[in-house]
Motif scaffolding. Structure first.
Motif, PDB file in Angstrom:
ATOM      1  N   SER A 186      16.142  -4.461  83.291  1.00 33.35           N
ATOM      2  CA  SER A 186      17.282  -4.763  84.149  1.00 33.35           C
ATOM      3  C   SER A 186      18.458  -3.880  83.742  1.00 33.35           C
ATOM      4  CB  SER A 186      17.675  -6.240  84.002  1.00 33.35           C
ATOM      5  OG  SER A 186      18.959  -6.476  84.536  1.00 33.35           O
ATOM      6  N   PRO A 187      19.310  -3.500  84.701  1.00 31.20           N
ATOM      7  CA  PRO A 187      20.492  -2.704  84.339  1.00 31.20           C
ATOM      8  C   PRO A 187      21.354  -3.373  83.275  1.00 31.20           C
ATOM      9  CG  PRO A 187      20.197  -2.714  86.709  1.00 31.20           C
ATOM     10  CD  PRO A 187      19.196  -3.695  86.152  1.00 31.20           C
ATOM     11  N   LYS A 188      21.309  -4.709  83.188  1.00 32.28           N
ATOM     12  CA  LYS A 188      22.109  -5.415  82.195  1.00 32.28           C
ATOM     13  C   LYS A 188      21.634  -5.130  80.772  1.00 32.28           C
ATOM     14  CE  LYS A 188      23.106  -9.199  85.388  1.00 32.28           C
ATOM     15  NZ  LYS A 188      22.949 -10.637  85.670  1.00 32.28           N
ATOM     16  N   ALA A 189      20.381  -4.679  80.646  1.00 33.16           N
ATOM     17  CA  ALA A 189      19.840  -4.428  79.316  1.00 33.16           C
ATOM     18  C   ALA A 189      20.042  -2.988  78.865  1.00 33.16           C
ATOM     19  CB  ALA A 189      18.340  -4.763  79.296  1.00 33.16           C
ATOM     20  N   MET A 190      20.534  -2.147  79.752  1.00 30.41           N
ATOM     21  CA  MET A 190      20.671  -0.733  79.426  1.00 30.41           C
ATOM     22  C   MET A 190      21.847  -0.514  78.473  1.00 30.41           C
ATOM     23  SD  MET A 190      19.924   0.923  83.169  1.00 30.41           S
ATOM     24  CE  MET A 190      20.024   2.604  82.553  1.00 30.41           C
ATOM     25  N   ARG A 191      21.586   0.204  77.412  1.00 34.97           N
ATOM     26  CA  ARG A 191      22.608   0.543  76.433  1.00 34.97           C
ATOM     27  C   ARG A 191      22.581   2.045  76.189  1.00 34.97           C
ATOM     28  NH1 ARG A 191      23.572  -3.801  77.740  1.00 34.97           N
ATOM     29  NH2 ARG A 191      24.001  -5.684  76.508  1.00 34.97           N
ATOM     30  N   VAL A 192      23.731   2.659  76.231  1.00 31.88           N
ATOM     31  CA  VAL A 192      23.822   4.107  76.025  1.00 31.88           C
ATOM     32  C   VAL A 192      24.475   4.367  74.680  1.00 31.88           C
ATOM     33  CG1 VAL A 192      24.739   6.284  76.910  1.00 31.88           C
ATOM     34  CG2 VAL A 192      24.033   4.487  78.506  1.00 31.88           C
ATOM     35  N   PRO A 193      23.781   5.063  73.764  1.00 30.63           N
ATOM     36  CA  PRO A 193      24.401   5.390  72.480  1.00 30.63           C
ATOM     37  C   PRO A 193      25.569   6.341  72.672  1.00 30.63           C
ATOM     38  CG  PRO A 193      22.330   6.573  72.761  1.00 30.63           C
ATOM     39  CD  PRO A 193      22.417   5.604  73.893  1.00 30.63           C
ATOM     40  N   ARG A 194      26.462   6.359  71.684  1.00 34.42           N
ATOM     41  CA  ARG A 194      27.650   7.201  71.821  1.00 34.42           C
ATOM     42  C   ARG A 194      27.299   8.666  71.992  1.00 34.42           C
ATOM     43  NH1 ARG A 194      32.047   4.783  67.417  1.00 34.42           N
ATOM     44  NH2 ARG A 194      32.255   2.712  68.394  1.00 34.42           N
ATOM     45  N   TRP A 195      26.238   9.099  71.294  1.00 34.91           N
ATOM     46  CA  TRP A 195      25.880  10.509  71.412  1.00 34.91           C
ATOM     47  C   TRP A 195      25.315  10.839  72.792  1.00 34.91           C
ATOM     48  CZ3 TRP A 195      20.860  11.090  72.785  1.00 34.91           C
ATOM     49  CH2 TRP A 195      19.973  10.063  72.451  1.00 34.91           C
ATOM     50  N   GLY A 196      24.918   9.793  73.556  1.00 35.42           N
ATOM     51  CA  GLY A 196      24.339  10.041  74.865  1.00 35.42           C
ATOM     52  C   GLY A 196      25.343  10.033  76.003  1.00 35.42           C
ATOM     53  N   VAL A 197      26.605   9.711  75.682  1.00 37.81           N
ATOM     54  CA  VAL A 197      27.616   9.636  76.744  1.00 37.81           C
ATOM     55  C   VAL A 197      27.816  10.999  77.400  1.00 37.81           C
ATOM     56  CG1 VAL A 197      30.039   9.190  77.244  1.00 37.81           C
ATOM     57  CG2 VAL A 197      28.784   7.665  75.707  1.00 37.81           C
ATOM     58  N   GLY A 198      27.922  12.036  76.584  1.00 39.79           N
ATOM     59  CA  GLY A 198      28.107  13.384  77.123  1.00 39.79           C
ATOM     60  C   GLY A 198      26.937  13.796  78.004  1.00 39.79           C
ATOM     61  N   ALA A 199      25.713  13.482  77.551  1.00 42.20           N
ATOM     62  CA  ALA A 199      24.534  13.820  78.339  1.00 42.20           C
ATOM     63  C   ALA A 199      24.525  13.067  79.671  1.00 42.20           C
ATOM     64  CB  ALA A 199      23.269  13.502  77.549  1.00 42.20           C
ATOM     65  N   MET A 200      24.970  11.801  79.626  1.00 39.41           N
ATOM     66  CA  MET A 200      25.022  11.013  80.859  1.00 39.41           C
ATOM     67  C   MET A 200      26.035  11.601  81.836  1.00 39.41           C
ATOM     68  SD  MET A 200      22.929   8.375  80.923  1.00 39.41           S
ATOM     69  CE  MET A 200      23.708   7.190  82.005  1.00 39.41           C
ATOM     70  N   LEU A 201      27.187  12.013  81.321  1.00 45.78           N
ATOM     71  CA  LEU A 201      28.205  12.605  82.185  1.00 45.78           C
ATOM     72  C   LEU A 201      27.708  13.912  82.800  1.00 45.78           C
ATOM     73  CD1 LEU A 201      31.397  11.964  80.036  1.00 45.78           C
ATOM     74  CD2 LEU A 201      30.696  10.750  82.107  1.00 45.78           C
ATOM     75  N   MET A 202      27.060  14.730  81.975  1.00 44.64           N
ATOM     76  CA  MET A 202      26.526  15.981  82.494  1.00 44.64           C
ATOM     77  C   MET A 202      25.415  15.724  83.502  1.00 44.64           C
ATOM     78  SD  MET A 202      26.800  19.198  82.617  1.00 44.64           S
ATOM     79  CE  MET A 202      27.978  19.386  81.265  1.00 44.64           C
ATOM     80  N   GLY A 203      24.581  14.715  83.220  1.00 45.73           N
ATOM     81  CA  GLY A 203      23.526  14.354  84.157  1.00 45.73           C
ATOM     82  C   GLY A 203      24.094  13.901  85.492  1.00 45.73           C
ATOM     83  N   THR A 204      25.219  13.188  85.446  1.00 47.33           N
ATOM     84  CA  THR A 204      25.864  12.748  86.679  1.00 47.33           C
ATOM     85  C   THR A 204      26.326  13.941  87.508  1.00 47.33           C
ATOM     86  OG1 THR A 204      26.617  10.697  85.618  1.00 47.33           O
ATOM     87  CG2 THR A 204      27.750  11.381  87.632  1.00 47.33           C
ATOM     88  N   VAL A 205      26.883  14.942  86.817  1.00 47.11           N
ATOM     89  CA  VAL A 205      27.323  16.153  87.512  1.00 47.11           C
ATOM     90  C   VAL A 205      26.134  16.837  88.189  1.00 47.11           C
ATOM     91  CG1 VAL A 205      28.309  18.459  87.214  1.00 47.11           C
ATOM     92  CG2 VAL A 205      29.291  16.499  85.992  1.00 47.11           C
ATOM     93  N   ILE A 206      25.007  16.928  87.473  1.00 45.10           N
ATOM     94  CA  ILE A 206      23.806  17.569  88.027  1.00 45.10           C
ATOM     95  C   ILE A 206      23.290  16.794  89.241  1.00 45.10           C
ATOM     96  CG2 ILE A 206      21.401  18.160  87.546  1.00 45.10           C
ATOM     97  CD1 ILE A 206      22.267  18.705  84.644  1.00 45.10           C
ATOM     98  N   VAL A 207      23.267  15.467  89.098  1.00 40.39           N
ATOM     99  CA  VAL A 207      22.779  14.636  90.201  1.00 40.39           C
ATOM    100  C   VAL A 207      23.646  14.810  91.441  1.00 40.39           C
ATOM    101  CG1 VAL A 207      22.541  12.250  90.995  1.00 40.39           C
ATOM    102  CG2 VAL A 207      21.605  12.923  88.776  1.00 40.39           C
ATOM    103  N   VAL A 208      24.960  14.798  91.257  1.00 37.69           N
ATOM    104  CA  VAL A 208      25.864  14.978  92.399  1.00 37.69           C
ATOM    105  C   VAL A 208      25.633  16.341  93.056  1.00 37.69           C
ATOM    106  CG1 VAL A 208      28.275  15.221  93.083  1.00 37.69           C
ATOM    107  CG2 VAL A 208      27.609  13.398  91.517  1.00 37.69           C
ATOM    108  N   GLY A 209      25.441  17.356  92.223  1.00 37.26           N
ATOM    109  CA  GLY A 209      25.169  18.676  92.773  1.00 37.26           C
ATOM    110  C   GLY A 209      23.882  18.709  93.583  1.00 37.26           C
ATOM    111  N   LEU A 210      22.837  18.045  93.070  1.00 39.39           N
ATOM    112  CA  LEU A 210      21.551  18.014  93.774  1.00 39.39           C
ATOM    113  C   LEU A 210      21.622  17.204  95.060  1.00 39.39           C
ATOM    114  CD1 LEU A 210      19.072  17.604  90.782  1.00 39.39           C
ATOM    115  CD2 LEU A 210      19.384  19.614  92.225  1.00 39.39           C
ATOM    116  N   VAL A 211      22.482  16.189  95.092  1.00 40.33           N
ATOM    117  CA  VAL A 211      22.637  15.385  96.314  1.00 40.33           C
ATOM    118  C   VAL A 211      23.020  16.272  97.489  1.00 40.33           C
ATOM    119  CG1 VAL A 211      24.134  13.693  97.438  1.00 40.33           C
ATOM    120  CG2 VAL A 211      23.130  13.182  95.206  1.00 40.33           C
ATOM    121  N   PHE A 212      23.842  17.277  97.225  1.00 40.75           N
ATOM    122  CA  PHE A 212      24.342  18.125  98.304  1.00 40.75           C
ATOM    123  C   PHE A 212      23.559  19.435  98.442  1.00 40.75           C
ATOM    124  CE2 PHE A 212      27.968  15.487  97.083  1.00 40.75           C
ATOM    125  CZ  PHE A 212      28.311  14.960  98.324  1.00 40.75           C
ATOM    126  N   SER A 213      22.564  19.658  97.590  1.00 38.20           N
ATOM    127  CA  SER A 213      21.814  20.901  97.689  1.00 38.20           C
ATOM    128  C   SER A 213      20.302  20.688  97.799  1.00 38.20           C
ATOM    129  CB  SER A 213      22.115  21.805  96.476  1.00 38.20           C
ATOM    130  OG  SER A 213      21.766  21.140  95.268  1.00 38.20           O
TER     131      SER A 213
END
Length: 243
Positions: A186-213
Motif C-alpha cells: 500500500s502507498p501508506k507503507a512506502m518509505r523513502v530513505p534520505r539518500w533516495g530523495v534526490g533520485a526520486m526527484l530526478m525520476g519525477t523530472v524524467i517521468v514528466v518529460g516522458l509524459v509529453f514525449s
C-alpha cells in the motif's frame, strides 16, 4: 433550528461523492470512445479515472466526510471504471478476431474485478486505516495491467492485434492477480530513505518529460516495474495464490 436548515447538507460533505461521480462519468465516457474506435482517448479517460479514484477517499478523510454511502458508491464506480471499461477496451482493440475466446477472458476479468471489490467491501474495516498491504492487486492497478497490450501497440513496441490469444491470456492473468491472496504494498507503507530523495526527484523530472514525449512507452515501463514488484510475492505465496 429552522426546518430548511435541517434539510440541507454542507457542500463540503458532498464533495467526495461528487468527485466519485466524476470518475464514474470518465469510465462511462471511456466506453463510449471505445465503441467508436477512439482508443487513445478511451485509455486516457481510464487513467484519469484512476487518478480521481485516489483523490475522492483522500478528500473525504481530509474533510472528515467519510460515509458508508460514499464507500459503496466508490466501489460501484470502480467496477465500471476498472473492470468493465478496460475489459471492453481491450476486447474492442485487440480481441475481436479471437471471437468467443476473447470474450470469455473479458468476462473473467470483469468478474474478477467484481469479486475483488466485493471482498474489499466486506473486509475494509478489519485491518484498520493504517494497513500497509492490500490483498491482491487493487482494481485500478489491475486495470492498468490489463491495458498493457494497448500500451504496447500504441507505443509501437509490438502490435498485440497480431497475437489475440496472448492478449486474452494476459487479460485473464490480470484478473487472477486481482482476486489472488498476493500481498501488494500500500502507498501508506512506502518509505523513502534520505539518500533516495534526490533520485526520486530526478525520476519525477524524467517521468514528466516522458509524459509529453514518449507517453505510451512510459506506461509500458511503469506496468513492467509494477509486475516486477509483484513477482517476489507471487513466488512466495504461489501455493495459496487463490485461497
Amino acid at each position: 433550528m429552522a426546518e430548511d436548515d435541517r434539510d440541507r447538507m454542507p457542500f463540503l460533505l458532498l464533495l467526495p461523492n461528487l468527485v466519485t461521480i466524476a470518475g464514474m462519468c470518465l469510465g462511462l465516457t471511456s466506453i463510449r470512445f471505445t465503441m467508436v474506435g477512439e482508443f487513445q482517448t478511451a485509455v486516457i479517460l481510464v487513467l484519469l479515472a484512476g487518478l480521481i479514484d485516489g483523490m475522492d477517499g483522500l478528500i473525504a478523510r481530509r474533510l472528515r466526510a467519510t460515509s458508508e454511502f460514499g464507500a459503496e458508491l466508490d466501489s460501484l464506480s470502480d467496477f465500471l471504471c476498472f473492470a468493465v471499461a478496460p475489459g471492453l477496451l481491450v476486447y474492442r482493440f485487440a480481441l475481436g478476431e479471437a471471437h468467443a475466446l476473447g470474450w470469455v477472458f473479458v468476462l473473467v476479468f470483469a468478474a474478477a474485478g467484481c469479486l475483488r471489490l466485493a471482498r474489499f467491501n466486506v473486509t475494509r474495516g478489519e485491518d484498520g486505516a493504517g494497513k500497509t498491504h492490500f490483498t491482491g492487486v487493487p482494481a485500478p492497478a489491475g486495470a492498468m495491467l490489463a491495458l498493457l497490450p494497448v500500451y504496447l501497440t500504441l507505443s509501437g513496441i509490438f502490435d498485440v492485434r497480431d497475437a489475440p490469444v496472448l492478449t486474452a491470456a494476459w487479460l485473464g492473468i490480470a484478473g487472477v492477480l486481482m482476486i489472488s491472496r498476493v500481498p501488494t504494498i500500500s502507498p501508506k507503507a512506502m518509505r523513502v530513505p534520505r539518500w533516495g530523495v534526490g533520485a526520486m526527484l530526478m525520476g519525477t523530472v524524467i517521468v514528466v518529460g516522458l509524459v509529453f514525449s514518449r507517453f505510451w512507452v512510459l506506461m509500458v515501463v511503469l506496468d513492467l516495474i509494477y509486475v516486477a514488484t509483484l513477482i517476489p510475492a507471487i513466488w512466495k505465496g504461489r501455493r495459496s495464490l487463490l485461497r
